[in-house]
Enzyme design. Structure first.
Site, PDB file in Angstrom:
ATOM      1  N   GLU A   1      19.388  -0.704 -23.683  1.00 58.48           N
ATOM      2  CA  GLU A   1      19.518   0.128 -22.629  1.00 58.48           C
ATOM      3  C   GLU A   1      19.440  -0.566 -21.188  1.00 58.48           C
ATOM      4  OE1 GLU A   1      17.317   4.244 -23.589  1.00 58.48           O
ATOM      5  OE2 GLU A   1      16.612   2.336 -25.365  1.00 58.48           O
TER       6      GLU A   1
ATOM      7  N   HIS B   1      37.948   8.407 -29.646  1.00 59.92           N
ATOM      8  CA  HIS B   1      37.469   9.570 -28.946  1.00 59.92           C
ATOM      9  C   HIS B   1      35.845   9.878 -29.683  1.00 59.92           C
ATOM     10  CE1 HIS B   1      41.485  10.590 -27.534  1.00 59.92           C
ATOM     11  NE2 HIS B   1      41.829  10.170 -28.649  1.00 59.92           N
TER      12      HIS B   1
ATOM     13  N   LYS C   1       8.326   6.345 -32.955  1.00 59.88           N
ATOM     14  CA  LYS C   1       9.529   5.681 -32.227  1.00 59.88           C
ATOM     15  C   LYS C   1       9.783   4.236 -32.159  1.00 59.88           C
ATOM     16  CE  LYS C   1      11.556   7.596 -29.222  1.00 59.88           C
ATOM     17  NZ  LYS C   1      12.811   8.415 -28.983  1.00 59.88           N
TER      18      LYS C   1
END
Ligand code: ARG
Length: 460
Positions: free
Chosen positions: A289, A155, A282
């Site tokens: 992705e 989970h 960044k």
């Protein structure tokens, strides 16, 4: 005039011309089409259906066309509809009337089935090789991280400590099943359909086995109707590719999470990350992705193929021309993802310390405290309840299970003794899970050895 124009009084509408032509995408099959035609011509010659001399002329003509195409000197035409008729037209232009004999005892329906099967045999192998490359990187990385302890999750909540090697080897198993699926799919693709004609075979005495041998097929198809209308093999590949993508996507999801500031378990190499056009700080895991995103494309291709084939009456229907773009896209996408993902993984920087710290927090050893009590004779269900109380106590005190005293332990259960502390260190938690399939370094080393031997045996 069209190769099939004999019974027509009007020419094709320009709109239809554009609409039904597949040359823009099936040109990819030129090599398979030529090799298939050469084998067909040789067989026609050997069987005395055309003369040996005619066969030789056709074979040589086709070889010349192949060289021209590869040299970039061929303009395909939409007018000639597809790759099959383009090459036949080029052949007749090149060697004259005898070129018109090539299509004896053949239809584009068995021809396209042949071409796609030949193409898929190569691409299945290519995909398997890429997959094996990724598996090798996983094995090497796992070997380096047999003792790198990290939290295991359920989970997405910390559950029990494992090792990075064990986590990585989970992916090895997934890709191993993918490899087996491809191998199985190869077996069913390796069937030679030529001789099925348009749908009902042919009246000519063909030697189908000879063509199969010549083209390296393991078997010939056993039913002409099935052979020209079967695209199961393409769907199987796309399904196998979808599973590969699903596995890659789960892996990517974890790498994205792990490289976030919240986890900081790993850092992607600069060469496999990208920056932001506005935020100077960044470093984004774009590659992971994109692989995750491209998974949707491959699933889409699988759906497209299944839907195209659904409800088609036997045998060939033009709907089936729609199989190619989806199939080609699935092949390109899964291969490109494997090509890019593998070096990204290989260059990944692992932060062992952060992983270790993560494994120590979050009560990942709670099960082991319960197991400790159970081994001292406390029924497990009772032990579970005791440790639940202990965890609650620790949470209130802001402490870990290793940080409370033996006296405190004993207030919850008298069975606790001094040895509890040794029993519940994360190292001990991992080391004691040494049964086959478990995360202990010895067990994982075993599984790495199995993996290497399996990979060796299954090299294609
Ligand atoms: N371009 C066609 C395809 O990809 C080849 C087979 C055409 N056959 C036919 N009867 N129109 O399916």
């Amino acid at each position: 005039m069209k190769l099939w124009g004999g019974r027509f009084e009007k020419s094709t509408d320009r709109l239809v011309e554009d609409f039904h032509s597949s040359i823009s995408f099936d040109r990819r099959l030129y090599r398979q089409d030529i090799r298939g035609s050469q084998a067909h011509a040789r067989m026609l010659g050997e069987c005395g259906i055309i003369s040996l001399e005619e066969a030789e002329q056709i074979i040589a003509g086709l070889e010349g066309i192949l060289a021209d195409i590869e040299g970039g000197g061929v303009q395909f035409s939409v007018d000639a509809e597809d790759i099959h008729m383009n090459i036949e037209t080029l052949l007749t232009r090149r060697i004259g009337e005898v070129g018109k004999k090539l299509h004896t005892a053949r239809s584009r329906n068995d021809q396209v089935a042949l071409d796609v099967r030949m193409y898929m045999k190569e691409e299945i192998r290519a995909t398997q090789r890429l997959l094996a490359g990724l598996q090798r990187v996983i094995l090497d990385l796992a070997e380096q991280h047999l003792d790198t302890i990290m939290p295991g999750y359920t989970h997405l909540q910390k559950a029990q400590p494992v090792t990075l090697a064990h986590h990585l080897m989970a992916y090895f198993q997934m890709f191993r099943r993918d490899m087996e699926r491809l191998q199985d799919c190869f077996r069913r693709t390796d069937v030679m359909p030529l001789g099925s004609g348009a749908l009902a075979g042919t009246t000519f005495p063909l030697d189908r086995e000879m063509v199969a041998r010549e083209l390296g097929f393991a078997a010939i198809s056993e039913n002409s109707l099935d052979a020209v209308s079967d695209r199961d093999f393409a769907i199987e590949f796309t399904a196998a590719a979808s599973l590969i993508m699903m596995h890659l996507s789960r892996f990517c999801e974890e790498l994205v999470l792990w490289s976030s500031d919240e986890f900081r378990f790993v850092e992607m190499d600069d060469a496999f990350s990208t920056g932001s056009s506005i935020m100077p700080q960044k470093k984004n895991p774009d590659v992971a992705e994109l692989v995750r995103g491209k998974t949707g494309r491959v699933y889409g291709s699988l759906m497209a193929l299944l839907t195209v084939m659904k409800s088609l009456p036997l045998a060939y229907n033009k709907d089936m021309q729609e199989d190619k773009e989806a199939l080609f896209d699935a092949v390109d996408t899964v291969q490109k993802c494997l090509v890019t993902f593998t070096p990204m993984l290989k260059t990944l920087r692992v932060k062992n310390e952060v992983m270790y710290r993560g494994a120590k927090g979050g009560f990942t050893n709670a099960t082991d405290v319960a197991d400790y009590l159970a081994k001292k004779g406390v029924p497990f269900r009772e032990a579970h309840a005791v440790v639940g109380q202990l965890v609650l106590y620790c949470l209130k005190e802001g402490k870990d299970l290793q940080e409370i005293s033996l006296d405190q332990y004993r207030q919850f259960a008298p069975a606790f003794e001094e040895d509890v502390f040794r029993a519940i260190s994360v190292e001990a938690c991992v080391a004691r899970r040494s049964l086959p399939g478990g995360p202990a370094p010895d067990a994982v080393r075993q599984s790495i050895n199995h993996g290497r031997a399996w990979l060796e045996k299954n090299t294609v």
